[in-house]
Design an enzyme around this catalytic site. Sequence first.
Site, PDB file in Angstrom:
ATOM      1  N   GLU A 110       0.846  -1.200   0.000  1.00 52.65           N
ATOM      2  CA  GLU A 110       0.000   0.000   0.000  1.00 52.65           C
ATOM      3  C   GLU A 110       0.876   1.243   0.000  1.00 52.65           C
ATOM      4  O   GLU A 110       1.457   1.619   1.015  1.00 52.65           O
ATOM      5  CB  GLU A 110      -0.914   0.001   1.237  1.00 52.65           C
ATOM      6  CG  GLU A 110      -1.785   1.251   1.318  1.00 52.65           C
ATOM      7  CD  GLU A 110      -2.529   1.375   2.641  1.00 52.65           C
ATOM      8  OE1 GLU A 110      -2.761   0.348   3.333  1.00 52.65           O
ATOM      9  OE2 GLU A 110      -2.878   2.512   3.003  1.00 52.65           O
TER      10      GLU A 110
ATOM     11  N   THR B   6      -4.579   5.985   1.244  1.00 47.73           N
ATOM     12  CA  THR B   6      -5.003   7.383   1.404  1.00 47.73           C
ATOM     13  C   THR B   6      -5.815   7.855   0.193  1.00 47.73           C
ATOM     14  O   THR B   6      -5.712   8.997  -0.249  1.00 47.73           O
ATOM     15  CB  THR B   6      -3.793   8.320   1.657  1.00 47.73           C
ATOM     16  OG1 THR B   6      -2.846   7.649   2.511  1.00 47.73           O
ATOM     17  CG2 THR B   6      -4.209   9.589   2.372  1.00 47.73           C
TER      18      THR B   6
ATOM     19  N   LYS C 262     -11.257  -1.693   6.450  1.00 52.37           N
ATOM     20  CA  LYS C 262     -10.105  -1.272   7.251  1.00 52.37           C
ATOM     21  C   LYS C 262     -10.651  -0.576   8.503  1.00 52.37           C
ATOM     22  O   LYS C 262     -11.552   0.266   8.402  1.00 52.37           O
ATOM     23  CB  LYS C 262      -9.274  -0.296   6.406  1.00 52.37           C
ATOM     24  CG  LYS C 262      -8.311   0.590   7.189  1.00 52.37           C
ATOM     25  CD  LYS C 262      -7.394   1.349   6.241  1.00 52.37           C
ATOM     26  CE  LYS C 262      -6.842   2.607   6.894  1.00 52.37           C
ATOM     27  NZ  LYS C 262      -5.594   3.089   6.282  1.00 52.37           N
TER      28      LYS C 262
ATOM     29  N   ARG D  99       0.325  10.409  -0.267  1.00 53.83           N
ATOM     30  CA  ARG D  99       0.583  11.492   0.686  1.00 53.83           C
ATOM     31  C   ARG D  99       1.770  12.340   0.288  1.00 53.83           C
ATOM     32  O   ARG D  99       2.137  13.261   1.011  1.00 53.83           O
ATOM     33  CB  ARG D  99       0.895  10.917   2.071  1.00 53.83           C
ATOM     34  CG  ARG D  99      -0.262  10.240   2.671  1.00 53.83           C
ATOM     35  CD  ARG D  99       0.040   9.764   4.050  1.00 53.83           C
ATOM     36  NE  ARG D  99      -0.926   8.747   4.363  1.00 53.83           N
ATOM     37  CZ  ARG D  99      -0.987   8.111   5.502  1.00 53.83           C
ATOM     38  NH1 ARG D  99      -0.123   8.373   6.459  1.00 53.83           N
ATOM     39  NH2 ARG D  99      -1.904   7.204   5.701  1.00 53.83           N
TER      40      ARG D  99
HETATM   41  C1  3PG Z   1      -1.776   5.352   8.213  1.00 52.91           C
HETATM   42  O1  3PG Z   1      -2.670   5.447   7.414  1.00 52.91           O
HETATM   43  O2  3PG Z   1      -0.992   6.255   8.527  1.00 52.91           O
HETATM   44  C2  3PG Z   1      -1.655   4.023   8.807  1.00 52.91           C
HETATM   45  O3  3PG Z   1      -2.666   3.857   9.692  1.00 52.91           O
HETATM   46  C3  3PG Z   1      -0.332   3.734   9.397  1.00 52.91           C
HETATM   47  O4  3PG Z   1      -0.355   3.964  10.725  1.00 52.91           O
HETATM   48  P1  3PG Z   1       0.911   3.572  11.572  1.00 52.91           P
HETATM   49  O5  3PG Z   1       2.008   4.510  11.157  1.00 52.91           O
HETATM   50  O6  3PG Z   1       0.461   3.820  12.994  1.00 52.91           O
HETATM   51  O7  3PG Z   1       1.223   2.139  11.278  1.00 52.91           O
END
Ligand code: 3PG
Length: 216
Positions: free
Chosen positions: A49, A77, A137, A53
């Site tokens: 994934e 995202t 999710k 971002r």
């Molecule tokens: C995110 O979308 O940032 C994920 O949830 C990752 O979260 P984490 O950095 O706590 O694993």
Amino acid sequence: MTTSSAAATFTALQVMQDAPVIPVIVLHDVAHAVPMARALVAGGIRMLEVTLRTPQALACMEAIAKEVPDAVVGAGTVRSPADAAAAAKAGARFAVSPGYTSTVGQACRDHGLSLLPGVASGSEIMMAQEDGYTELKFFPAMQAGGPAMLKAWSGPFFDVRFCPTGGVTATNAHDFLSLPNVACVGGSWLVPADALAQGDWARIVALAREATQLPR
Ligand code: 3PG
């Protein structure tokens, strides 16, 4: 997993069941994308994934899709129909969203992307279920109630499988993976920013390999 051809499509359930962890990846440098993806695949993780971002995210997806045929690149995202369109064009084969709207769901279907919609409440689960989603999710998992929340949801939402993400680590992953309504977890710990900066691909191989050993 039985399907391996580069052109294959994957259902959300197949994406979740491929390995115990879906790595949540933030890339700032296109040069990191291919060696990072190869490292994850070498460690046994191929559902990747890449989050939308950074300005480089789409180019990173494209590079992985083109040069790492054993990886299955997905977009994280995804927050709008335009995100879904851009991700599909870049070679993404699944999408993950931090929340859910019907328009994002429709755009993913239009572009042939399976979607793991993000939910954090009963009403959001019901909205996603109305649109046909049964694999979701749970985000942000730790902050929104952790394993106790998933246990509570297993009663009314007995037909939903979750991928908890957000605050999940190598240390607490088992608390989630041991729950019957959890198919896998998501987390950023497999691809640490300092390993990327240092080009420490061996560390990413090792983290991926450890993640594949997590019981579920
Ligand atoms: C995110 O979308 O940032 C994920 O949830 C990752 O979260 P984490 O950095 O706590 O694993």
